[in-house]
Motif scaffolding. Structure first.
Motif, PDB file in Angstrom:
ATOM      1  N   ILE A 107      -3.683  46.108  13.853  1.00  0.00           N
ATOM      2  CA  ILE A 107      -4.405  46.094  15.174  1.00  0.00           C
ATOM      3  C   ILE A 107      -5.843  46.008  14.889  1.00  0.00           C
ATOM      4  N   LYS A 108      -6.396  46.629  13.725  1.00  0.00           N
ATOM      5  CA  LYS A 108      -7.717  46.391  13.332  1.00  0.00           C
ATOM      6  C   LYS A 108      -8.006  45.723  12.046  1.00  0.00           C
ATOM      7  N   LEU A 109      -7.080  44.771  11.928  1.00  0.00           N
ATOM      8  CA  LEU A 109      -7.288  43.736  10.802  1.00  0.00           C
ATOM      9  C   LEU A 109      -8.588  42.790  11.012  1.00  0.00           C
ATOM     10  N   ASN A 110      -9.292  42.957   9.795  1.00  0.00           N
ATOM     11  CA  ASN A 110     -10.546  42.105   9.842  1.00  0.00           C
ATOM     12  C   ASN A 110     -11.596  42.780  10.760  1.00  0.00           C
ATOM     13  N   ARG A 111     -11.248  43.973  11.571  1.00  0.00           N
ATOM     14  CA  ARG A 111     -12.419  44.509  12.427  1.00  0.00           C
ATOM     15  C   ARG A 111     -12.065  46.124  11.919  1.00  0.00           C
ATOM     16  N   GLU A 112     -11.825  46.098  10.674  1.00  0.00           N
ATOM     17  CA  GLU A 112     -11.861  47.723  10.031  1.00  0.00           C
ATOM     18  C   GLU A 112     -13.037  48.544  10.553  1.00  0.00           C
ATOM     19  N   ILE A 113     -12.724  49.874  10.617  1.00  0.00           N
ATOM     20  CA  ILE A 113     -13.883  50.938  10.910  1.00  0.00           C
ATOM     21  C   ILE A 113     -14.251  51.358   9.343  1.00  0.00           C
ATOM     22  N   THR A 114     -15.423  51.002   9.236  1.00  0.00           N
ATOM     23  CA  THR A 114     -15.538  51.443   7.587  1.00  0.00           C
ATOM     24  C   THR A 114     -16.620  52.550   7.528  1.00  0.00           C
ATOM     25  N   GLY A 133      -8.857  57.443   9.688  1.00  0.00           N
ATOM     26  CA  GLY A 133      -8.758  58.016  10.748  1.00  0.00           C
ATOM     27  C   GLY A 133      -9.126  57.618  11.886  1.00  0.00           C
ATOM     28  N   ARG A 134     -10.383  56.993  11.902  1.00  0.00           N
ATOM     29  CA  ARG A 134     -11.078  56.415  13.136  1.00  0.00           C
ATOM     30  C   ARG A 134     -10.275  55.150  13.720  1.00  0.00           C
ATOM     31  N   MET A 135      -9.868  54.462  12.571  1.00  0.00           N
ATOM     32  CA  MET A 135      -9.013  53.277  12.985  1.00  0.00           C
ATOM     33  C   MET A 135      -7.681  53.770  13.702  1.00  0.00           C
ATOM     34  N   ALA A 136      -7.057  54.657  13.135  1.00  0.00           N
ATOM     35  CA  ALA A 136      -5.942  55.210  13.758  1.00  0.00           C
ATOM     36  C   ALA A 136      -6.240  55.643  15.174  1.00  0.00           C
ATOM     37  N   GLU A 137      -7.368  56.131  15.727  1.00  0.00           N
ATOM     38  CA  GLU A 137      -7.638  56.523  16.818  1.00  0.00           C
ATOM     39  C   GLU A 137      -7.807  55.438  17.796  1.00  0.00           C
ATOM     40  N   ASP A 138      -8.418  54.561  17.323  1.00  0.00           N
ATOM     41  CA  ASP A 138      -8.837  53.358  18.166  1.00  0.00           C
ATOM     42  C   ASP A 138      -7.468  52.728  18.613  1.00  0.00           C
ATOM     43  N   ALA A 139      -6.750  52.558  17.328  1.00  0.00           N
ATOM     44  CA  ALA A 139      -5.340  51.996  17.639  1.00  0.00           C
ATOM     45  C   ALA A 139      -4.432  52.940  18.776  1.00  0.00           C
ATOM     46  N   ARG A 140      -4.644  54.179  18.448  1.00  0.00           N
ATOM     47  CA  ARG A 140      -3.847  54.968  19.424  1.00  0.00           C
ATOM     48  C   ARG A 140      -4.238  54.548  20.876  1.00  0.00           C
ATOM     49  N   ALA A 141      -5.614  54.684  21.070  1.00  0.00           N
ATOM     50  CA  ALA A 141      -6.226  54.406  22.440  1.00  0.00           C
ATOM     51  C   ALA A 141      -5.740  52.966  23.049  1.00  0.00           C
ATOM     52  N   ALA A 170      -2.297  44.920  22.369  1.00  0.00           N
ATOM     53  CA  ALA A 170      -3.294  45.864  22.007  1.00  0.00           C
ATOM     54  C   ALA A 170      -4.461  45.752  21.118  1.00  0.00           C
ATOM     55  N   ARG A 171      -3.908  44.655  20.109  1.00  0.00           N
ATOM     56  CA  ARG A 171      -5.123  44.375  19.308  1.00  0.00           C
ATOM     57  C   ARG A 171      -6.237  43.450  19.893  1.00  0.00           C
ATOM     58  N   GLU A 172      -5.985  42.584  20.968  1.00  0.00           N
ATOM     59  CA  GLU A 172      -6.731  41.858  21.720  1.00  0.00           C
ATOM     60  C   GLU A 172      -7.534  42.738  22.564  1.00  0.00           C
ATOM     61  N   ILE A 173      -7.063  43.753  23.007  1.00  0.00           N
ATOM     62  CA  ILE A 173      -7.820  44.630  24.006  1.00  0.00           C
ATOM     63  C   ILE A 173      -8.678  45.388  23.270  1.00  0.00           C
ATOM     64  N   ASP A 174      -8.327  45.701  21.884  1.00  0.00           N
ATOM     65  CA  ASP A 174      -9.389  46.471  21.103  1.00  0.00           C
ATOM     66  C   ASP A 174     -10.438  45.885  20.742  1.00  0.00           C
ATOM     67  N   LYS A 175     -10.596  44.608  20.812  1.00  0.00           N
ATOM     68  CA  LYS A 175     -11.658  43.709  20.508  1.00  0.00           C
ATOM     69  C   LYS A 175     -12.778  44.096  21.552  1.00  0.00           C
ATOM     70  N   ARG A 176     -13.916  44.182  21.145  1.00  0.00           N
ATOM     71  CA  ARG A 176     -15.072  44.449  22.236  1.00  0.00           C
ATOM     72  C   ARG A 176     -15.494  42.766  22.583  1.00  0.00           C
TER      73      ARG A 176
END
Ligand code: ATP
Ligand code: MG
Lengths: 530, 426
Positions: A107-114, A133-141, A170-176
């Motif tokens: 879900i976070k590929l190439n948009r990782e939270i760092t 941790g935060r990547m997992a939170e975003d993915a969860r949401a 979910a990946r697309e939705i996660d994109k802002r």
């Protein structure tokens, strides 16, 4: 007023070599609308979206003509990255997920939270640490917003096909900042209830102001979810319509350019099937994630077409996959009176079983090879057909004749049987898979969701071919499908699976109420019924 | 289930287990003094580990075994040549050579990466061929260009002719020999105890911070105590201690630290965004591309890092104890081959590799290397066989690994299409 539109694609023309696959197509989308894109297999839907997404296939084959306007600004989209920057997201027809990565990492590929640190401040953001941790939170949401309860840290490999689709979404939705979201046949791999869930998710996304382009072959979904409908035929724009002012029948007619063919009909069987049992399944357990089979007892009669239906996740897909040795299984299966080894894919094949998989990606087509080579490949490997007696060379003439027949029978849309499979549209690739399994002339064939992603006209052809083979060669067929209508039109008996077991075995003519009750697991009859 | 995972494990590491057995067999057959074998092994491990570790990142990025690290070694040799010629000695000289390697290695790595991007899917063989090709250019450079177009001092040139001397000497007044190794040496056992103590302390520390489970901590401490106890057994401890027959085995602390830092570097990079890109590109270029990752650039970076690291590894090798001089025109030739074979022996494949595999592989490969000659002459009564055996061994390992990989890949593919390629009438 052009300002109304979030996306305009004006007069798009695309040629692959000398073949024009898009001819002067215009598509205009408003914010927050669900815009359905309809057309037969090979009409050019995916190609139009590839243009929008800047896919390399487009640019490496000479680009396109016409203009693309995003949010009032004329742009030329050069790469998928570029498309993403401009707020265009895509849920691909072929999954764009890395199997060896977790759901979160995908879900976070190439948009990782760092997290920056000393070194990354000097040498650049590429060296920032992943904040898992935060990547997992975003993915969860994101997963929650598409209604998926699965563990966000699970690996993608081994998940059922339906789940992958939701992960993509979910990946697309996660994109802002996403403005337009393209769904290329998202429901083709989903079961009916998953598809319903998806339509709900789509409406939800649209209500947030994101425009959705929705490619599908299911007209009922279009009537349910779409606001506007654009129809393509052979690369040309047929019409753009308002949903409220049209009907399924009109859409079907416009797509195919012929009358209504949305109802599948098959001639009934004349003589009764023999009383011999072809396959005896006893207490079959299959550990297929998301489709667990829990103790199925079932007899398949020689020469019949047995349907296996049921809701998503109830375990119907697990049955063929378990018997074919693709997933861990336990229990007893006898084929033509002989024990069938479980958990042994090669063994299952040796016993004369074949299967058309529901997993479009796993179908293992050789994409660089021609249609004809793909069609005869297995038959050549497995039973040495299409080879000359002397020295075992390929028998080109026989191959060509057979492939041409298959292409005609299944209406595979191609320039010739020598066209590489990789350049076919998704639905036509699916037809090649069916052709390949049929070429094996197995005595016992499993087909799982054989008509997914295939347009209405072709669906009829595929089903007709199955029925004809059954009638002419006596091939026993077990067909797993989430489309009850399809099962009821071709099968002799239909086993309904609920909670991993056989809930009821019904006749196609039984009432809707009986089917409904069985599917919901509340059948009066319960258990087995011959 | 348990039995299944056990056989899975054996299958996965078949090559490694094969080589463990083979090296034990060789050590026995060679009849060599165990002290000698141990000291040689440690020496070679610290000489070669750095180069082998340089192979990991390209493997993860899906580019197979980067045999073009040979070119990194050439960069290092150019660096050493210039350093000697300019008369810079000691650790400063090493740092200078290292800097030159950094610049040249990055440049070469960039070019190699660009070329390998043009032959996707054939990187392993491609990089091997590139290595051979570059060797030609290197010969030309050292024979005709250095000394004429690029002036060098007569310390390294052939007096009265163009070109660089056949062998370059790092010892004596040149002052590069053991410039890193010699800084700080401790007896092996002391080093081992300190390491053990650190590992145990770290494990306990991590446990108190709740970063690791009780079980893992206990295992670490147990292993450490076991190792320490093992060296208390006289027969084992005496291998390393000073006895009447031999001196104590010592280890160069700084070199080992460098190797440790490189391991840390590899694992740190993998937990950054860049590492995620390497992994993604390695697993699926299509998906990575669709996610907007610049696939070609990522691959070029992987090769650049690998080339520079290999160059530094070559410097570590050259300065190390027991080398002292090198063949100007040939020293780099086998670098890729030996390092590639070593990592494969350790259980890595052309699409998976870890630090541990690199270290274990170096250890096993060189244990064979040391004993091959005696073992072969004892077995076949001909010492010349031993020489051939080394080459046979390295190429054999690589061929074996490639075959196993191809076999696994085809098996995977078959499993994917099993559903269709069915057996019809039997
Ligand atoms: N790379 C390519 N090279 C040559 N022809 C191609 C290529 N990609 C697609 N085509 C052709 O373009 C036409 C349109 O294909 P496209 O994938 O857009 O169809 P589609 O409308 O998405 O069909 P489906 O419903 O089956 O997915 C097809 O005839 C196909 O054979
Ligand atoms: Mg398509």
């Amino acid at each position: 007023m052009s300002g109304d539109y979030i996306l305009e694609m004006n007069h798009i023309t695309k040629e692959y070599g000398s073949v024009a696959v898009l001819k002067d197509v215009t598509l205009r989308i408003r914010p927050g609308e669900i815009h359905a894109l309809l057309g037969e297999n090979g009409a050019g839907k995916s190609t139009l979206m590839n243009v929008l997404f800047g896919m390399p296939v487009i640019h490496s084959t000479g680009g396109y003509r016409g203009e693309v306007i995003v949010d009032g600004e004329k742009t030329n989209i050069l790469s998928p990255m570029d498309a993403m920057d401009k707020g265009i997201g895509m849920v691909h027809q072929e999954f764009m997920l890395i199997p060896g990565f977790s759901i979160t990492d995908n879900i976070k590929l190439n948009r990782e939270i760092t997290r920056p640190w000393a070194v990354s401040r000097v040498l650049g953001s590429d060296l920032e640490f992943l904040n898992r941790g935060r990547m997992a939170e975003d993915a969860r949401a994101a997963l929650d917003s598409v209604g998926m309860g699965i563990d966000e840290l699970a690996l993608v490999s081994g998940l059922p096909v339906g789940h992958m689709q939701f992960i993509e979404i979910a990946r697309e939705i996660d994109k802002r900042g996403i403005k337009v979201l393209v769904f290329d046949e998202p429901t083709a791999v989903l079961t009916e209830s998953e598809a319903q869930q998806l339509l709900g998710v789509m409406k939800d996304i649209a209500s947030r102001g994101i425009a959705i382009i929705f490619i599908t072959h299911r007209l009922d979904e279009v009537m349910d979810a779409a606001d506007t409908i654009t129809i393509l035929r052979d690369g040309t724009l047929v019409q753009t319509l308002d949903k409220k002012k049209t009907s399924q029948e009109q859409l079907a007619a416009l797509m195919i350019g012929r009358g209504d063919e949305s109802v599948i009909s098959v001639s009934r069987r004349e003589k009764e099937i023999s009383g011999k049992v072809a396959m005896e399944i006893r207490d079959l357990w299959v550990n297929m994630p998301g489709e667990v089979t829990r103790g199925v007892d079932l007899d398949v009669m020689e020469g019949e077409i047995l349907g296996i239906g049921g809701l998503a996740g109830q375990g119907k897909i697990g049955i063929p996959n378990g018997i074919m040795g693709l997933y861990e299984a336990a229990g007893k299966v006898k084929l033509f009176g002989k024990d069938l080894p479980l958990n042994n894919a090669a063994g299952a094949l040796k016993c004369g079983l074949a299967m058309v998989s529901e997993d479009r990606r796993g179908v293992g087509l050789l994409l660089d090879q021609s249609i004809e080579d793909n069609i005869v490949f297995s038959a050549m490997q497995v039973n040495g057909r299409f080879l000359k007696k002397w020295l075992g060379q390929k028998d080109a003439a026989a191959i060509r004749a057979h492939a041409d027949k298959m292409v005609a029978d299944l209406d595979i849309r191609c320039t010739s049987a020598q066209q590489p499979v990789g350049t076919l549209s998704g639905g036509n690739q699916q037809k090649v898979c069916v052709a390949r399994a049929l070429t094996l002339e197995p005595k016992f064939l499993f087909v799982a969701e054989p008509t997914r992603g295939i347009d209405i006209g072709a669906k009829q052809l595929v089903l007709d071919t199955l029925v004809r083979l059954n009638r002419e060669t006596g091939m026993t067929i077990v067909m797993v499908s989430s489309e009850l209508q399809e099962l009821r039109s071709v099968c002799d008996r239909i086993a309904i699976i609920a909670e991993g077991r056989v809930e009821a075995v019904l006749r196609p003519g039984d009432s809707d109420v009986e089917f409904g009750l069985a599917m919901s697991g509340a059948s009066r009859k319960g258990g087995k019924r011959k | 289930m348990n039995k299944k995972s056990f056989t899975e494990h054996i299958k996965k590491y078949a090559v490694t287990y094969l080589f463990i057995m083979l090296s034990v067999f060789f050590i026995i057959v060679s009849g060599m003094d165990i002290h000698y074998v141990a000291s040689q092994l440690l020496l070679r491990l610290n000489r070669n580990a750095f180069i082998v570790l340089a192979l990991i990142i390209p493997i993860i990025a899906g580019m197979g075994i980067n045999f073009a690290i040979t070119i990194g070694a050439m960069a290092a040799q150019i660096g050493l040549l210039l350093t000697i010629s300019w008369g810079v000695s000691g650790i400063v000289g090493i740092l200078l050579a290292g800097s030159i390697t950094l610049v040249l290695g990055s440049l070469f790595g960039f070019l190699i990466g660009k070329l390998l991007n043009k032959m996707k899917g054939q990187e392993t063989i491609g990089s091997m061929i590139l290595g051979y090709f570059a060797n030609g250019a290197y010969q030309l450079l050292f024979l005709f260009i250095f000394g004429s177009l690029i002036p060098l001092s007569d310390k390294v040139t052939i007096v009265g002719a163009t070109g660089v001397q056949n062998t370059l000497n790092l010892t004596g007044s040149v002052g590069l020999y053991k410039a890193v190794d010699g800084i700080f040496q401790v007896p092996f056992l002391t080093g081992l105890y300190v390491l053990c103590a650190c590992a145990a302390a770290f494990a306990v520390f991590q446990y108190t911070r709740k970063k690791t489970s009780l079980r893992r901590m206990a295992v670490t401490v147990g292993v450490v105590v076991f190792l320490a106890a093992l060296t208390m057994v006289p027969a084992i401890g005496d291998i390393f201690r000073k006895t009447a027959r031999h001196n104590a085995i010592t280890v160069p602390v700084i070199t080992w630290l460098l190797i440790g830092v490189l391991c840390l570097f590899n694992s740190t990079v993998m937990s950054t965004r860049l590492g995620q890109k390497f992994r993604a590109v390695g697993q699926s270029q299509t998906v990575a591309n669709a996610a907007g990752i610049d696939v070609d650039r990522t691959r070029v970076i992987a090769i650049m890092i690998s080339t520079v690291l290999a160059g530094w590894g070559q410097i570590v090798f050259m300065q190390s104890d027991g080398i002292g001089t090198f063949q100007t025109y040939a020293a780099h030739e086998q670098v890729g081959l030996y390092a590639g074979a070593a990592i494969l022996v350790g259980g890595a494949s052309i699409d998976r590799a870890t630090n541990t595999q690199a270290l274990i592989g170096t250890f096993l490969f060189h244990s064979l290397f040391i004993t091959a000659q005696s073992a072969a002459s004892n077995l076949f009564g001909d010492s010349a066989v031993g020489e051939y055996f080394r080459a046979f061994l390295s190429y054999g390992v690589i061929a074996l690994a490639l075959v196993i990989y191809a076999w696994r890949a085809s098996k995977k593919k078959k499993e994917g299409s099993l559903d269709l390629s069915a057996m019809a009438k039997n």
